[in-house]
Design a protein around this motif. Structure first.
Motif, PDB file in Angstrom:
ATOM      1  N   GLY A   1       0.812  -1.211   0.000  1.00 17.73           N
ATOM      2  CA  GLY A   1       0.000   0.000   0.000  1.00 17.73           C
ATOM      3  C   GLY A   1       0.844   1.260   0.000  1.00 17.73           C
ATOM      4  N   ARG A   2       0.380   2.278   0.733  1.00 22.53           N
ATOM      5  CA  ARG A   2       1.066   3.575   0.737  1.00 22.53           C
ATOM      6  C   ARG A   2       2.472   3.495   1.312  1.00 22.53           C
ATOM      7  N   ALA A   3       2.735   2.497   2.115  1.00 19.52           N
ATOM      8  CA  ALA A   3       4.064   2.390   2.738  1.00 19.52           C
ATOM      9  C   ALA A   3       5.161   2.157   1.713  1.00 19.52           C
ATOM     10  N   ALA A   4       4.818   1.760   0.473  1.00 22.88           N
ATOM     11  CA  ALA A   4       5.828   1.469  -0.547  1.00 22.88           C
ATOM     12  C   ALA A   4       5.912   2.557  -1.605  1.00 22.88           C
ATOM     13  N   HIS A   5       5.230   3.695  -1.407  1.00 26.75           N
ATOM     14  CA  HIS A   5       5.291   4.762  -2.399  1.00 26.75           C
ATOM     15  C   HIS A   5       6.692   5.373  -2.444  1.00 26.75           C
TER      16      HIS A   5
END
Length: 704
Positions: free
Chosen positions: A372-376
Motif C-alpha cells: 500500500g502507501r508504505a511502498a510509495h
C-alpha cells in the motif's frame, strides 16, 4: 602574360577556399552554441519524461502533489520554474472535470518552498482548449515545446507531453515551464567578439535571446510598443532595427537548428572581419604579379589553405557523426529503460529499491498492491516502520535494524527471510519470504539496496492443512488397526486352528504391523513438523544403540550384511528410542537401495567433541539435481523409476529432525550409480558411567 593569367586563376581558387574556410568556422561556432542549448534542454526533457511516466501510475492526489514537489526541488533553480499535470475529466478525481495541480517556485522568496496551486483548473482558463494541451494530446507521447510567453515581466518556455496509464489510455498532459533568462546568460557568454552577433529565435520567429536585448527593447518602446521582454519581438522586428541602424549591410548570416525543439541559432558576422584573410590574399596576389617568382610560393600557400579547409570539414563531419552516435545510444538507453520497467511491472513478486539513507526510489505494481502507501516512492523506511511493524514467525516484532532491507544497506546479502505483515487495508495477515541485496558503485560502496518479497501465505496454509490431514488420518487408522490385530491374535489362540487358517492370520498380523508402522511414522512426522514430538533424554551408550539398529535392519534385509567398525564405549545425551529410530531409518535406506548381496559399511569415529556415525552403501545413488530435496517431507527421489522401493518419503525427514533436536547434524554425499555416504554427527559426553536421571522436552517447530 601566361603567368599573369595563371596568378589570377590561382587567386580566384585561393579566395574561394578561404571563403569556404571562414564560412565553415562561422557555422562551427553556431553549431557549438546550438549543441550547448540542446544539452541544457535535455535535462528538462529528462525531468519531463520522469514526471509523465510517474504521473501515469498514481491515482491519489496527495501522492502526486508530493512527487511534483520533490521533482521541482531536484531541478536546477535557475532553469525550471514550475511543473504541472493536467488531467482529462475524471481521471484523477472521479466527477471532477478540471484537475490540474501545478507546483512552481516562489520568485519573490528565492530558495523558499515550492507553491502548489489549482488556480488554472477552472472553466475560465479551460486548459483543454489551450494550444499546448492540444499539441501534446496529438503528439503520441513526444515532447512538444511551445512559443515563449510572458507573465509578470518574466519570459517562460513550456515543454508538454501526453500522460498515459498502464493500458495506454490518455490520462492528461504534463508540463515543465522553463526560465528563458538562463539562455540569455549563455548567449552573452558566446558573444565575445564585437564583429559577430549570436542570437536565438523560436520556430515561429520570436526572439529568445540577443546580445543587443536592451537596445532592441528601447527601440521598440520608442516606437510606442509596450514590450516587457525580448520574446515579444520577432525576427521581422530585428531586421527592421538592423536596417535602421545600418547593420544589415556588409554582414554574412548563417543559421543552425537545435535538434528536437526546432530553435534557430543565428550568427551575423561582419564580412570585413570574416573575410579578412581573403582580402589580405588579394594584396599578396597583386604583389606576386609584380614579383613573378612569388607565384610558386603562393601555390604552396593555397594548398595549405585548402588542406586546412578540408581538415575543418572533416572535424565538422566527425562532430556530426558523434552527435548521431550519442542520439542512437540515448534511444537505446530509453528502450532498455522501457523494457526494464515493463519487466518490473509484470512481476508477481514485489520489488522495492531504496537509496543509501533508506528512501524508497522504486516500487513495482506488486509492491504497491502488497504494502500500500508504505511502498510509495519518496517514503523513508524509518518513518513507516512504527506504523507497520513486521513480525517473525514466532510472533515477535522484528527490530528496525534487523529488517532485510536495512541489513542490505549495511552490506549484507539476506536470503529467504520469512516474516509476517498485516495488510494496510484489512486485518488479514500475510507471510512473506524476502531476499535483499546491496547495490554497490564502482568503488564497492553501498549506494542502494533492492528487496524482492513473495507472498507465501497460501503455501504455509497448505502445508498446515497437509499436516492436519496426516495427523487426523493416522489417529483414525490407529483404532481399527488395533482391533484387527487383537482379533487375529485371539483367533490364533483357539484350540484347534487349521494350518491354512494360521497362515492367513499370520498374514493379517504382518499387514497390520506394517500399517501400524506407517501410522506411527505419519504421527511422528506430523508432531515433528508442528513442534509437538516429545523427547525423553538421558545418557545413552552409542555403540550399543548402533548394534540394536543393525540388528533390526538385518532382520528385514538378510541378504545385505552390515559391517561395523567399533569404538570404545561412547556416550551421548539424548532420547534412546528416537535415536534408535533415526539410525534404523538410515540403515534401512542403505540396505533397501543396495544390490542383493552387497554389504553396508558402518563406522564410528571421534571428531573433537563430536562422534560421527558414517553409513556407506554401494547402491544406486541419488541424482545430483534431487539431493537438496531428499530431506523434505513426502519426497521420494526414485518415485516413478525402476528403482522405486516404495515408502512414504518420511524416513530422512524424521531422521534429520531427530538429529537436529539433539544438537547434531546430518549430511549426505551421493553419486548416482556409485553409492551414498551418510554422516550423522552428535555431541558426545565425557567418558563416565550413565546415570538414571532423565529430562523431558518437546521439539521446537521448524518454523518457530
Amino acid at each position: 602574360m601566361l603567368l599573369t593569367i595563371g596568378l589570377l586563376d590561382f587567386d580566384s581558387r585561393v579566395r574561394h577556399g578561404q571563403q569556404q574556410e571562414a564560412l565553415a568556422q562561422q557555422k562551427a561556432r553556431t553549431q557549438e552554441l546550438a549543441s550547448e542549448l540542446g544539452t541544457t534542454l535535455r535535462g528538462a526533457d529528462q525531468l519531463m519524461d520522469t514526471l509523465a511516466v510517474l504521473a501515469g501510475h498514481f491515482s491519489e492526489k496527495h501522492v502526486l502533489e508530493e512527487l511534483m514537489r520533490r521533482l521541482l526541488a531536484s531541478a536546477p533553480e535557475s532553469a525550471v520554474y514550475g511543473l504541472g499535470v493536467w488531467f482529462e475529466p475524471g481521471q484523477l478525481v472521479p466527477g471532477v472535470r478540471y484537475m490540474g495541480p501545478y507546483v512552481h517556485r516562489d520568485v519573490a522568496r528565492r530558495g523558499g518552498p515550492p507553491v502548489l496551486t489549482y488556480e488554472w483548473s477552472t472553466p475560465a482558463y479551460d486548459y483543454f482548449q489551450q494550444s499546448w494541451y492540444q499539441q501534446a494530446r496529438t503528439s503520441g507521447g513526444r515532447i512538444v515545446i511551445s512559443e515563449p510567453y510572458v507573465e509578470e515581466d518574466q519570459a517562460y518556455e513550456t515543454l508538454s507531453r501526453a500522460v498515459f496509464d498502464d493500458r495506454g489510455q490518455l490520462r492528461g498532459v504534463a508540463t515543465v515551464d522553463l526560465f528563458l533568462s538562463q539562455f540569455k546568460d549563455m548567449i552573452l557568454e558566446a558573444n565575445h567578439s564585437p564583429s559577430e552577433s549570436l542570437y536565438v529565435a523560436s520556430p515561429a520567429g520570436a526572439l529568445l535571446a540577443h546580445p543587443q536585448e536592451e537596445r532592441l527593447l528601447a527601440w521598440a518602446r520608442a516606437r510606442g510598443r509596450s514590450v516587457r521582454c525580448l520574446c515579444e519581438l520577432t525576427l521581422v522586428d530585428l531586421r527592421t532595427w538592423e536596417h535602421e541602424q545600418g547593420l544589415d549591410r556588409g554582414r554574412h548570416l548563417s543559421e543552425v537548428s537545435v535538434p528536437r525543439v526546432g530553435w534557430r541559432v543565428f550568427a551575423s558576422t561582419d564580412e570585413g572581419v570574416l573575410f579578412k584573410a581573403v582580402r589580405r590574399q588579394w594584396g599578396l596576389v597583386v604583389a606576386l604579379c609584380v614579383v613573378l617568382w612569388g607565384g610558386l610560393g603562393a601555390s604552396g600557400l593555397a594548398m595549405a589553405r585548402s588542406e586546412r579547409t578540408r581538415s575543418l570539414m572533416r572535424t565538422l563531419a566527425e562532430r556530426q557523426r558523434q552527435e548521431e552516435e550519442r542520439q542512437r545510444l540515448l534511444a537505446q538507453v530509453r528502450q532498455r529503460s522501457a523494457e526494464f520497467q515493463a519487466i518490473l511491472e509484470g512481476m508477481v513478486d514485489a520489488v522495492i529499491v531504496t537509496d543509501s539513507v533508506g528512501v524508497i526510489t522504486l516500487a513495482n505494481r506488486a509492491a504497491l498492491t502488497l504494502f500500500g502507501r508504505a511502498a510509495h516512492e519518496g517514503i523513508r523506511l524509518d518513518t513507516v516502520y512504527p506504523h507497520h511493524r513486521p513480525r517473525g514467525l514466532d510472533g515477535q516484532d522484528i527490530p528496525f535494524d534487523a529488517l532485510p532491507m536495512v541489513r542490505s544497506l549495511r552490506g549484507e546479502q539476506v536470503c529467504d527471510t520469512e516474516l509476517i505483515i498485516t495488510r494496510p487495508e484489512s486485518p488479514q495477515q500475510l507471510v512473506l519470504r524476502l531476499n535483499s541485496a546491496p547495490i554497490r558503485d564502482e568503488s564497492g560502496r553501498v549506494v542502494a539496496a533492492v528487496s524482492v518479497a513473495r507472498d507465501i501465505t497460501q503455501a504455509i496454509e497448505l502445508e498446515r492443512l497437509q499436516g492436519d490431514f496426516a495427523r487426523m488420518a493416522a489417529h483414525e487408522l490407529k483404532t481399527p488397526l488395533t482391533v484387527m490385530k487383537s482379533f487375529a491374535q485371539l483367533a490364533r489362540r483357539t484350540e484347534t486352528p487349521s494350518s491354512a487358517l494360521c497362515r492367513l492370520l499370520e498374514g493379517i498380523c504382518r499387514g497390520v504391523d506394517r500399517m501400524d508402522r506407517l501410522v506411527r511414522t505419519l504421527l511422528d512426522a506430523s508432531q515433528l513438523q508442528s513442534g509437538q514430538l516429545r523427547f525423553e533424554k538421558e545418557e545413552v551408550e552409542l555403540c550399543a544403540l548402533v548394534d540394536a539398529a543393525i540388528a533390526r535392519t538385518a532382520a528385514n534385509h538378510p541378504h545385505n550384511p552390515i559391517h561395523l567398525q567399533r569404538l570404545p564405549k561412547t556416550w551421548v545425551f539424548g532420547d534412546r528410542a528416537r535415536l534408535l529410530q533415526a539410525l534404523t531409518e538410515l540403515l534401512d535406506n542403505a540396505a533397501r537401495y543396495s544390490p542383493v548381496g552387497e554389504g553396508v559399511e558402518v563406522a564410528l569415529t571421534l571428531e573433537g567433541d563430536e562422534v560421527e556415525i558414517s553409513i556407506y552403501d554401494k547402491g544406486i545413488g541419488i541424482p545430483t539435481e534431487q539431493r537438496e530435496r531428499v530431506f523434505e517431507r513426502f519426497y521420494r527421489a526414485h518415485a516413478g523409476t525402476p528403482h522405486d522401493r516404495g515408502g512414504l518419503g518420511l524416513g530422512l525427514f524424521l531422521a534429520r529432525g531427530i538429529v537436529l533436536q539433539h544438537g547434531g547434524r546430518l549430511e549426505l554425499d551421493s553419486r548416482e550409480g556409485v553409492g551414498t555416504r551418510v554422516r550423522l554427527c552428535l555431541p558426545r559426553l565425557p567418558e563416565r558411567q550413565p546415570s538414571a536421571e532423565r529430562t523431558s522436552c518437546e521439539t521446537v517447530s521448524p518454523r518457530a
